[in-house]
Every structure is written in structure tokens, then in C-alpha cells.
Scaffold this active site. Structure first.
Site, mmCIF file in Angstrom:
data_model
loop_
_atom_site.group_PDB
_atom_site.id
_atom_site.type_symbol
_atom_site.label_atom_id
_atom_site.label_comp_id
_atom_site.label_asym_id
_atom_site.label_seq_id
_atom_site.Cartn_x
_atom_site.Cartn_y
_atom_site.Cartn_z
ATOM 1 N N LYS A 1 1.180 14.471 0.778
ATOM 2 C CA LYS A 1 -0.215 14.755 0.386
ATOM 3 C C LYS A 1 -0.411 16.259 0.159
ATOM 4 C CE LYS A 1 -1.805 10.718 3.043
ATOM 5 N NZ LYS A 1 -2.637 9.872 2.162
ATOM 6 N N LYS B 1 -7.822 13.938 4.732
ATOM 7 C CA LYS B 1 -6.962 12.748 4.681
ATOM 8 C C LYS B 1 -5.902 12.926 5.761
ATOM 9 C CE LYS B 1 -6.218 13.814 0.353
ATOM 10 N NZ LYS B 1 -6.035 12.784 -0.695
ATOM 11 N N ARG B 2 -5.105 11.892 6.034
ATOM 12 C CA ARG B 2 -4.035 12.035 7.020
ATOM 13 C C ARG B 2 -3.142 13.183 6.576
ATOM 14 N NH1 ARG B 2 -3.358 8.155 11.325
ATOM 15 N NH2 ARG B 2 -1.429 9.289 11.672
ATOM 16 N N HIS C 1 0.806 -1.224 0.000
ATOM 17 C CA HIS C 1 0.000 0.000 0.000
ATOM 18 C C HIS C 1 0.839 1.274 0.000
ATOM 19 C CE1 HIS C 1 -3.922 -1.948 1.027
ATOM 20 N NE2 HIS C 1 -3.124 -2.843 1.576
ATOM 21 N N LYS D 1 -14.585 8.563 -3.035
ATOM 22 C CA LYS D 1 -15.747 8.872 -2.195
ATOM 23 C C LYS D 1 -16.316 10.250 -2.547
ATOM 24 C CE LYS D 1 -13.484 5.963 1.192
ATOM 25 N NZ LYS D 1 -12.482 5.896 2.291
ATOM 26 N N THR E 1 -8.368 6.749 -1.675
ATOM 27 C CA THR E 1 -9.733 6.242 -1.775
ATOM 28 C C THR E 1 -10.728 7.365 -1.493
ATOM 29 O OG1 THR E 1 -9.401 5.448 0.481
ATOM 30 C CG2 THR E 1 -9.308 3.805 -1.277
#
Ligand SMILES: CCc1ccc([C@H](C)CC(=O)N[C@@H]2O[C@H](CO)[C@@H](O)[C@H](O)[C@H]2O)cc1
Length: 820
Positions: free
Chosen positions: A560, A554-555, A363, A666, A662
């Protein structure tokens, strides 16, 4: 209450109402006059659990009778979210239950709010595991999810003066009505100690492990009901308990602490989830946590298998085990130990059996994220496993040398043991050597895996590599999160879409006809209003639901690039300040996400978002044009409020860093448009929804590699781009920190000197893209069309699709119908 309807499984309003009051009295021990909402929630939970148990036991019975081939998903993390709503949906009794609850003068939504969600995971990996269990049950595939029952899940996030504060998550404080403790399903595991050789009665040399201490793992079971089917699978989480919970000897000797010391020590193992979504080496407890649930799970599988009267050689026919990243990779050595030492099997047949049992999913590409354990730690904690790993490595490297003679460098790179410095066991290598399948979680990610971190394994075994692009549960992130939108979808595409998301394509023609636009927009506006109320309640900040909701949840992690999003906000803020006539759509920037407690830069980024928000939100010059909010304690429950309310989904990681993502799926399922890089699953989302319905920017992963190879100098970008320079300077000058230039210096210095995640290189492309977004948003009809086309074309990203691929290509799993 019809005479024939059983009270404990009846699904009518009467039966549910009766059962609710029965359980309030006989199980919760309260009567209406004094009962709290929590009491009614628990009474309702037991009422629903009764209806689940019926399906659950019928399912277990059928799988047992038919000795059904079963997939066992081994994951250190699960983020199932709140259970009540999900189980009502699966049982198809949402409306009846809503009515039954109304009869006791309460609202179902308020009782659903009472549930503490099981936060047994950090982020993407844990939620994906939960989506997959939902799809396996819905697709009627026999499956068991194995993991750890952490007493304390992911920390609750409180924000104190813009800083994250971690609060322990005592989710079990009021008990958990959805689980069943199984004292009879418990296994002992050893730790430490030493090994000794002995001759068995055939004169074969055998190995005995004499552990220094033993711990018990006790099963706690939760039903995982399928949607629209009778199947209900199992989530079996292990809790650590002392083999002997009270030591009378110490007690009699007056050593009261001593009497319970072992109990406390043992239970500490499953006490808390490690809150990092990037590994930090060397935490012995984490190694033991992984070993506990892996060993109990494998012993449980062998127990089930042998109880079926079949020989061990048929184990891989009955069970296939998916390793959710490297966290359960010790399973390869543990199955070998059980087969060799407990069942007296020969090495070759044990190894052959092992390699036909495991499959491994990776992952993350981040090299520092690949778990490795020092040999010393292994030696002292799992001495027998280290012996087995070294033996596996010997056979493996012999095979490599056979196939690639004269390439010692390859052998060294492939070895399970990292000999470069202090010696480490490479868990990803153990997972690869012990698995018949190795998959990435998005097409780009799998290609990069084969090309970079697992390149040598791909050279060795290209046939084992395959891609399985992630997916999400349409039930959790569609029906449960956005019932109004789903009612529209069921009207247009037929109610079957929730179990067959490709049917969403039936929405496509409507996207080109304006009739449905007003309803589409009303549903979105309603969700935005609901989120605005929640934000005001949680943060005191009032946001305008008519503005564009531009959301990144998100984290928190530098790759990111939440701080790139903030650089855009600073640039936009300063543009509006310079030119108040600037024609830009009012925007509300919404952030959410937890930072690993030890991750300083991530915590500074949370502070940055709050600090910029403070200045922007109180500046009259931009009052009704810009808002910045941070929603605290982002988890599955909060996520269900946020995804339906988004206009714009921020998926802006540096290309090549986000394995899949993911959240991107969503948001799109809920009609948000994506601004993103060609990273992870963004690439495939853009292909599905159409490039014209996706806002693309930034370097590709190949360009990133090339730019890094040719020597990337972030300061050049700063010098050459005045808009960027101004944004960075405003930050450096302390505009957002009450003049304190030191606060954000670490972040500014890192960007100007290293900028590992190339924010400065992607800045101009990003803000240009944001201008395109702005222009597009102000054409309401074309925005609505694009929004509808995103929903119509997102079906491929249902977790049902990818689980079907796993069943067909890796698990070879057929559906088993359960008759009521
Ligand atoms: C040892 C600590 C630790 C814990 C979790 C992890 C996970 C691998 C991190 C994770 O959640 N990865 C995310 O997995 C998602 C599901 O496949 C992907 O969609 C995300 O891109 C990936 O970052 C690594 C290391």
C-alpha cells in the site's frame, strides 16, 4: 404520547423520551440523578432495539411463511461500526431521538460516542461484509450474515514514542445491548478423534467420525435493519462454549483447575480475532475458528430448511452461500460431511447439491495470502474432512485428466493438495472446485485472477468467473459520517439518493455553476475543523484546517506504500528548506492504520511516519506549511471523522496489488480528489469521475510485470534521480532518527536492494503528480468543481449497486416486502 401509540415501538419524541426513562430505570437499573452517559447510552440502545425487534421478528416471520430464498454470507470478519446512529438512521428517528435525549439534558452525539464498536475484522474484507449486509436489508433481500463472536476484536492501537502498541479490545466489557444470546440455537462440533466405517441398515458402507472432543457454538443475533424499508435481516455470530461447563468429577477430586479446564479451552476458540490481514500458516486455533462458525452455520441452515418441511434436494433452491475469501472454505467439505454422514446421502447427489450451493469471492492476489493447511494439522484436527477433501480431489483430478489428458503438470497445479514440499490443502482450490461462481472484487483484479493465481481454474471453468466491483454503504459513509454534505445532496438530488446513489448525477449541473461553491467549501472546512480538534485531542498536534488535508488511511502494508507517501514528504520538506520562497500550498499529511503485530516492516513504517512528523512539525522553516500527523486506532468510528475532512485521497499501491480498495470510494463520496495508480477499483473510479478529475501516476500492472521480468534494479533509480537520492540519504543519515542511522536501515536497505513494491520506480511520477495536485488545489473554484464531479459520478460505487449484481447474477434473489 398519543393514546394509541404503543410505548415500546412509538417513534414520536414523547414515546422515545418515555421509553428512554423507562429503560434507564427498568433495564439499566439507574435513575437520572446518578445515571452516567454510559447508562443513558445503554438505556437508549435498549429503546432503539425494541423498535428494531418489531421489524426483525416481522421479517423472520414473513421469510419463514414464504420460505424465501436466502443468501448466507459466511465471513470470518465483520466491521459493522457503532450501531446506535446507524439504527436511528434506518428507523428514520434521528431527529426525534435527538430531541428526546435533549429532554434529559444530554446530547445524542455524546451518547453515540459512548458505544464501543464491534471491531470483529481487520480491514477491507470485514467492512465490505458489513456494507453488503446493510445493502441486502435495504434492497429487501432475505439474508443471514454468519460469523464468529470474538470476545476480543481487533486490538486497540496506542502509539508510544512513535511505536504501535497493541492493547486488547474488550468491547464486551460493558455488555452489548444490540445482541440477543440464543441458547436454544446452538450446535455441537467435533474436533480431532478418528473415523470408522460401518454398514448402515441398507448394507451401505458408511463413515462415522468419532471426535476426540466436542465444543458448542451458541448463536448471538444482531438486527441489520434496512434503510427506508421495514425489512430487518440478521447477523448471527457464534461463540464457542464448553458442552459441559463444569466438570464435577475433577472438582470432587480436588482438581479445581481441571473442573473448568474444558470450559476455558472451549471458550478460547472464539476468544480473539487474528489481527493479520495476510495469512500466517499453521495456526491450529485459526483452523478451528473457521470450522466452528462454518459447521454451526451449515447445521443452522439445514435446521431452518428441514423445519420448512422441504426435502434436502431443494436445499440449493432455498439457500445460496457466499464464501467471503477462503477463510470459510472448509464449508465445502463440511456440507458434504453433513449430507453423507448425518443425512445418509449418496456421494454424487451430495456433491451435486454442494456445488450448486456455494459461491466464492477472492479478495487478494498476494500468493502468500492464499490459505493452505498442512495435511498433518488437518489429519489431527479434522480427520473426516481430510478424507472427504482427498475424495473430492480424486473425482476432480479424474475430470481434469478426462478433459486435459497428457497434461499432468496442469493436474498437479490444480490439485487440492500441494505436493511440492510438505503436503498442504490449498483452501482456494477447495473453494473453486466446490463453487458455481468465482468472483474478484474489481475489474482489474478479476482479470489478474483469471490470468495468474487462478489461471488454471479459469482454463477449466471460464464460465464460473465473474467480476463484482466492490461498493460502500452510502448510509454509513455518507449520511452518518457527513450529515451536512448529505443535507446539501438531498436538497439538490432529492433525499432518495441515499437508497439510489445514481441520483447523485443530479448534482452534476451544479458543479459548473459557482453559486453552490461557497456552501460546498464551508461544509468541507467544517469537517476539517472537526478533525483538527480530534487530532489535537488525540495527538496534541495542532493542524491548520485551511491547509490541504492529504490523507492516507488503511492497514499498514508495504504494497500500500505508505512509505512512498513519506518519501514525498521528505522531498517536499527538503525543497522548502532549500527554497523557502517555494510556492506550495500548505499541506497537512494525515496517516492512520494498524499494522499486523508480527509485521516488523509495517511497524517500522509507523515509526517512520512519527519520526518524520516530529522533525517537520517542529521545524520553524516549514512550521505553517507542512504538518504530519498519525491518527491512532483507525477504525470505523475514526474513519467517519476522517473521510469527510479529506481534500486529497492517497490510493498509491503498486499496480496489480490492491484487489479493489474501498477507502478510495469513501473519500470520493465525501468530495476528496484521488491521487492514485491504475490499481484495483482506482481504474474504475477514474473512468466514472473522468480522467481530468483524477490525479494519476505510476506504472500500470502490465508495466510492473514487464519491468520485473526484465530485471528491476532499484539502485539504478537511486543513482539516476538526485531528488530521490537526497530523500533516501536524509533518511539513511539519521536526520529523522536523532542521528541513529540504524533505526531505518532495514527500510532503506530493502528499498535500495529489493524494493519489491517498486517505490523507487514510481517515485518521480508520484512527486510530479503531487506538483499537479498542488497547482490544482490553489485554483479553489476548479478544485471545488472537480470535488463536486467526483461526488456526482461516484454513485456506481454504492454497495447497493454491487449487491443488486450479486442478487441478479449469482444469488438469484428477489426482494421480499415486509408489511408492518
Ligand atoms: C488469514 C488472514 C487474512 C485476513 C484477511 C485477509 C483479507 C483478504 C485481506 C483483505 O481485507 N483484503 C482486502 O479486501 C478488500 C475488500 O474486497 C479489498 O478492497 C482490498 O483491496 C483487499 O486488500 C487475508 C488474509
Amino acid at each position: 404520547l398519543t393514546e394509541h401509540e404503543p410505548t415500546r415501538t412509538g417513534l414520536s419524541v414523547d414515546a422515545l423520551h418515555r421509553a428512554l426513562l423507562d429503560n434507564l430505570f427498568y433495564v439499566v437499573g439507574r435513575f437520572p440523578a446518578v445515571a452516567t452517559r454510559q447508562d443513558y447510552y445503554r438505556a437508549l440502545a435498549f429503546t432503539v432495539r425494541d423498535r428494531l425487534l418489531h421489524r426483525w421478528l416481522r421479517t423472520v416471520q414473513t421469510y419463514k411463511e414464504e420460505r424465501s430464498r436466502t443468501v448466507c454470507y459466511l465471513s470470518a470478519e465483520y466491521l459493522p461500526g457503532p450501531q446506535l446512529g446507524h439504527n436511528l438512521l434506518a428507523l428514520g428517528i434521528f431527529d426525534n431521538t435527538r430531541e428526546a435525549v435533549r429532554r434529559v439534558g444530554l446530547e445524542l452525539d455524546d451518547l453515540i460516542e459512548e458505544e464501543a464498536e464491534p471491531g470483529l475484522g481487520n480491514g477491507g474484507l470485514g467492512r465490505l461484509a458489513a456494507c453488503y449486509l446493510d445493502s441486502l436489508a435495504t434492497l429487501q433481500r432475505p439474508a443471514i450474515g454468519y460469523g464468529l463472536r470474538y470476545e476480543f476484536g481487533i486490538f486497540r492501537q496506542r502509539i508510544d514514542n512513535g511505536w504501535q502498541v497493541e492493547v486488547s479490545d474488550s468491547w464486551l466489557r460493558d455488555g452489548n445491548p444490540w445482541e440477543l444470546r440464543r441458547p436454544h440455537i446452538a450446535f455441537e462440533i467435533g474436533l480431532g478423534g478418528h473415523t470408522e466405517r460401518y454398514l448402515d441398515h441398507h448394507g451401505h458402507t458408511r463413515v462415522r467420525w468419532v471426535p476426540g472432543e466436542t465444543i458448542r457454538g451458541v448463536a448471538h443475533d444482531t438486527a441489520i435493519p434496512g434503510y427506508g424499508v421495514f425489512n430487518s435481516n440478521l447477523l448471527r455470530l457464534w461463540a464457542a462454549e464448553a458442552t459441559e461447563s463444569f466438570d464435577f468429577g475433577s472438582f470432587n477430586a480436588g482438581d479445581y483447575q481441571g473442573a473448568v479446564r474444558r470450559k476455558i479451552r472451549s471458550e478460547t476458540i472464539s476468544r480473539v480475532l487474528y489481527p493479520n490481514d495476510e495469512p500466517e500458516t499453521g495456526k491450529r486455533l485459526r483452523l478451528i475458528q473457521g470450522y466452528l462458525f462454518v459447521s454451526c452455520s451449515l447445521q443452522d441452515m439445514l435446521r431452518i430448511h428441514l423445519a420448512g418441511g422441504e426435502g434436502l434436494d431443494r436445499f440449493p433452491q432455498r439457500f445460496v452461500v457466499q464464501l467471503n475469501d477462503t477463510h470459510p472454505a472448509i464449508a465445502v467439505a463440511e456440507l458434504m460431511r453433513l449430507l453423507l454422514d448425518k443425512h445418509g446421502m449418496e456421494w454424487e447427489s451430495a456433491w451435486d447439491l454442494t456445488r450448486r450451493t456455494f459461491a466464492y469471492t477472492n479478495h487478494t492476489l498476494l500468493p502468500e495470502a492464499l490459505e493452505k493447511w498442512s495435511l498433518t494439522l488437518f489429519e489431527e484436527t479434522l480427520p473426516r474432512h481430510l478424507e472427504i477433501i482427498l475424495e473430492i480431489n480424486q473425482y476432480f483430478l479424474d475430470e481434469v485428466r478426462m478433459r486435459f489428458p497428457h497434461d499432468e503438470a496442469l493436474t498437479t497445479r490444480l490439485s487440492l493438495i500441494d505436493e511440492t514440499g510438505p503436503r498442504y490443502v490449498r483452501m482456494a482450490h477447495l473453494a473453486c472446485v466446490g463453487s458455481f461462481s468465482i468472483n474478484g472484487v474489481a475489474r482489474l483484479h478479476t482479470a489478474l485472477l483469471a490470468d495468474t493465481v487462478l489461471r488454471d481454474f479459469h482454463t477449466l471453468w471460464p464460465e464460473r468467473f465473474n467480476n463484482k466491483t466492490n461498493g460502500i454503504s452510502p448510509r454509513r459513509f455518507g449520511n452518518l459520517s457527513n450529515p451536512d454534505l448529505c443535507a446539501l445532496l438531498s436538497r439538490v438530488a432529492g433525499p432518495g439518493w441515499a437508497a439510489d446513489a445514481e441520483r447523485l448525477r443530479l448534482l452534476e449541473p451544479h458543479a459548473h455553476r459557482r453559486e453552490i461553491y461557497p456552501e460546498w467549501r464551508r461544509i468541507k472546512l467544517e469537517r476539517k475543523r472537526a478533525l483538527a480538534r480530534y487530532v489535537a485531542d488525540q495527538t496534541g498536534i495542532v493542524v491548520d484546517p485551511e491547509s490541504m488535508f492529504d490523507i492516507q488511511v488503511k492497514r499498514i502494508h508495504e504494497y500500500k506504500r505508505q512509505h512512498l507517501n513519506v518519501l514525498h514528504i521528505i522531498a517536499l520538506y527538503s525543497r522548502i528548506k532549500m527554497d523557502p520562497t517555494l510556492d506550495a500550498a500548505p499541506r497537512t499529511f494525515v496517516f492512520g492504520g494498524k499494522a499486523a503485530p508480527g509485521y516488523k516492516m509495517a511497524k517500522l513504517i509507523i515509526k517512520l511516519i512519527h519520526s518524520v512528523g516530529e522533525v517537520v512539525n517542529r521545524d520553524p522553516a516549514v512550521r505553517d506549511r507542512l504538518r504530519v500527523v498519525f491518527v491512532p486506532d483507525f477504525n470505523v468510528k475514526v474513519a467517519q471523522r476522517i473521510y469527510p475532512a479529506a481534500d486529497l485521497s492517497e490510493q498509491i499501491s503498486l499496480a496489480g496489488m490492491e484487489a479493489s480498495g474501498t477507502g478510495n470510494m469513501k473519500f470520493a463520496l465525501n468530495g476528496a480528489l484521488t491521487i492514485g495508480t491504475l490499481d484495483g477499483a482506482n481504474v474504475e473510479i477514474r473512468e466514472e469521475v473522468g480522467a481530468e478529475n483524477f490525479f494519476l501516476f505510476g506504472l500500470t500492472s502490465a508495466e510492473v510485470q514487464a519491468r520485473k521480468r526484465s530485471g528491476y534494479c532499484p539502485y539504478d533509480c537511486y543513482r539516476e534521480n538526485p531528488v530521490l537520492r537526497e530523500a533516501i540519504d536524509l533518511l539513511a543519515d539519521g536526520l529523522f532518527s536523532h542521528g541513529d542511522r540504524a533505526l531505518f536501515r532495514p527500510l532503506v536497505d530493502h528499498l535500495l536492494q529489493q524494493d519489491d513494491y517498486m517505490l523507487l520506480a514510481d517515485f518521480q511520477s508520484y512527486i510530479d503528480c503531487q506538483d499537479r495536485v498542488d497547482r490544482a488545489f490553489r485554483d479553489a473554484d476548479s478544485w471545488t468543481r472537480m470535488s463536486m464531479l467526483n461526488v456526482a459520478r461516484i454513485g456506481r460505487f454504492s454497495s447497493d449497486r454491487v449487491v443488486q449484481e450479486y442478487c441478479r447474477e449469482i444469488w438469484r434473489l428477489e426482494p421480499v416486502t415486509i408489511r408492518p
